[in-house]
Design a protein around this motif. Structure first.
Motif, mmCIF file in Angstrom:
data_model
loop_
_atom_site.group_PDB
_atom_site.id
_atom_site.type_symbol
_atom_site.label_atom_id
_atom_site.label_comp_id
_atom_site.label_asym_id
_atom_site.label_seq_id
_atom_site.Cartn_x
_atom_site.Cartn_y
_atom_site.Cartn_z
ATOM 1 N N SER A 16 29.682 38.538 17.597
ATOM 2 C CA SER A 16 29.130 37.342 17.931
ATOM 3 C C SER A 16 29.896 36.415 17.256
ATOM 4 O O SER A 16 30.494 36.846 16.138
ATOM 5 C CB SER A 16 27.658 37.003 17.633
ATOM 6 N N ARG A 17 30.111 35.163 17.783
ATOM 7 C CA ARG A 17 30.817 33.883 16.816
ATOM 8 C C ARG A 17 29.749 32.759 16.471
ATOM 9 O O ARG A 17 29.272 32.559 17.646
ATOM 10 C CB ARG A 17 32.007 33.474 17.488
ATOM 11 N N ILE A 18 29.592 32.387 15.513
ATOM 12 C CA ILE A 18 28.649 31.255 15.083
ATOM 13 C C ILE A 18 29.506 30.059 15.023
ATOM 14 O O ILE A 18 30.902 29.835 14.505
ATOM 15 C CB ILE A 18 27.910 31.487 13.906
ATOM 16 N N TRP A 19 28.921 28.826 15.449
ATOM 17 C CA TRP A 19 29.549 27.604 15.229
ATOM 18 C C TRP A 19 28.391 26.549 15.334
ATOM 19 O O TRP A 19 27.382 26.754 15.911
ATOM 20 C CB TRP A 19 30.757 27.189 16.369
ATOM 21 N N ILE A 20 28.504 25.602 14.683
ATOM 22 C CA ILE A 20 27.588 24.445 14.615
ATOM 23 C C ILE A 20 28.103 23.269 15.550
ATOM 24 O O ILE A 20 29.304 22.661 15.176
ATOM 25 C CB ILE A 20 27.404 23.884 13.194
ATOM 26 N N GLU A 21 27.242 22.872 16.371
ATOM 27 C CA GLU A 21 27.783 21.542 17.278
ATOM 28 C C GLU A 21 26.963 20.228 16.733
ATOM 29 O O GLU A 21 25.805 20.542 16.755
ATOM 30 C CB GLU A 21 27.739 21.908 18.646
ATOM 31 N N SER A 22 27.790 19.178 17.143
ATOM 32 C CA SER A 22 27.035 17.843 17.113
ATOM 33 C C SER A 22 27.080 17.283 18.617
ATOM 34 O O SER A 22 27.617 18.026 19.383
ATOM 35 C CB SER A 22 27.808 16.919 16.310
ATOM 36 N N GLU A 23 26.377 16.217 18.949
ATOM 37 C CA GLU A 23 26.621 15.608 20.204
ATOM 38 C C GLU A 23 28.081 15.218 20.524
ATOM 39 O O GLU A 23 28.541 15.530 21.569
ATOM 40 C CB GLU A 23 25.763 14.592 20.350
ATOM 41 N N ASN A 24 28.948 15.349 19.760
ATOM 42 C CA ASN A 24 30.412 15.117 19.817
ATOM 43 C C ASN A 24 31.260 16.384 19.917
ATOM 44 O O ASN A 24 32.635 16.402 20.274
ATOM 45 C CB ASN A 24 31.010 14.241 18.865
ATOM 46 N N GLY A 25 30.754 17.555 19.825
ATOM 47 C CA GLY A 25 31.346 18.894 20.240
ATOM 48 C C GLY A 25 31.209 19.865 18.982
ATOM 49 O O GLY A 25 30.263 19.464 18.231
ATOM 50 N N VAL A 26 32.122 20.508 18.559
ATOM 51 C CA VAL A 26 32.188 21.493 17.516
ATOM 52 C C VAL A 26 32.229 20.756 16.194
ATOM 53 O O VAL A 26 33.059 20.006 15.905
ATOM 54 C CB VAL A 26 33.160 22.584 17.503
ATOM 55 N N PHE A 27 31.112 20.982 15.314
ATOM 56 C CA PHE A 27 31.272 20.481 14.110
ATOM 57 C C PHE A 27 31.692 21.643 12.851
ATOM 58 O O PHE A 27 32.751 21.082 12.228
ATOM 59 C CB PHE A 27 29.844 20.058 13.510
ATOM 60 N N LEU A 28 31.303 22.785 12.797
ATOM 61 C CA LEU A 28 31.748 23.693 12.026
ATOM 62 C C LEU A 28 31.898 25.027 12.933
ATOM 63 O O LEU A 28 30.941 25.375 13.548
ATOM 64 C CB LEU A 28 30.803 23.780 10.988
#
Length: 111
Positions: free
Chosen positions: A7-19
């Motif tokens: 798996s890969r984890i990422w954090i998104e905001s309404e503008n796309g990938v944050f982290l």
């Protein structure tokens, strides 16, 4: 037979990938080198790509993750803000917990 769940984890905001993993690596390299250009070089990434990633991260949050200063006689630099350090810790904790969960699930598949 041994199974491994990936798996890969990422954090998104309404503008796309944050982290995500790559962005966190860039932040860690900035903390280690004190420079965006040195961090980019250490990751074999162009300065432009590193700048774009950093700019998009800083724009996706209310607090800056990194403060940069332009070069000149004394040279420029970059350093993480306390918020940037906290985001690295938060991402690493989430990622670690995810891997622990997936490792446990892998063991259950093998039963």
């Amino acid at each position: 037979m041994d199974y491994k769940i990936k798996s890969r984890i990422w954090i998104e905001s309404e503008n796309g990938v944050f982290l995500g993993e790559g962005r966190v690596k860039l932040l860690k390299a900035i903390a280690q080198t004190g420079s965006l250009s040195k961090a980019a070089s250490s990751l074999e990434m162009s300065y432009k790509k590193a700048w774009n990633l950093l700019d998009s991260m800083n724009k996706a949050t209310k607090e800056s993750l990194v403060i940069t200063s332009t070069g000149g006689k004394g040279g420029g630099g970059a350093y993480l803000t306390p918020y940037g350090e906290k985001m690295i810790q938060t991402f690493d904790t989430i990622n670690q917990k995810c891997w622990e969960f997936l490792d446990q699930q892998s063991k259950e598949i093998a039963l």
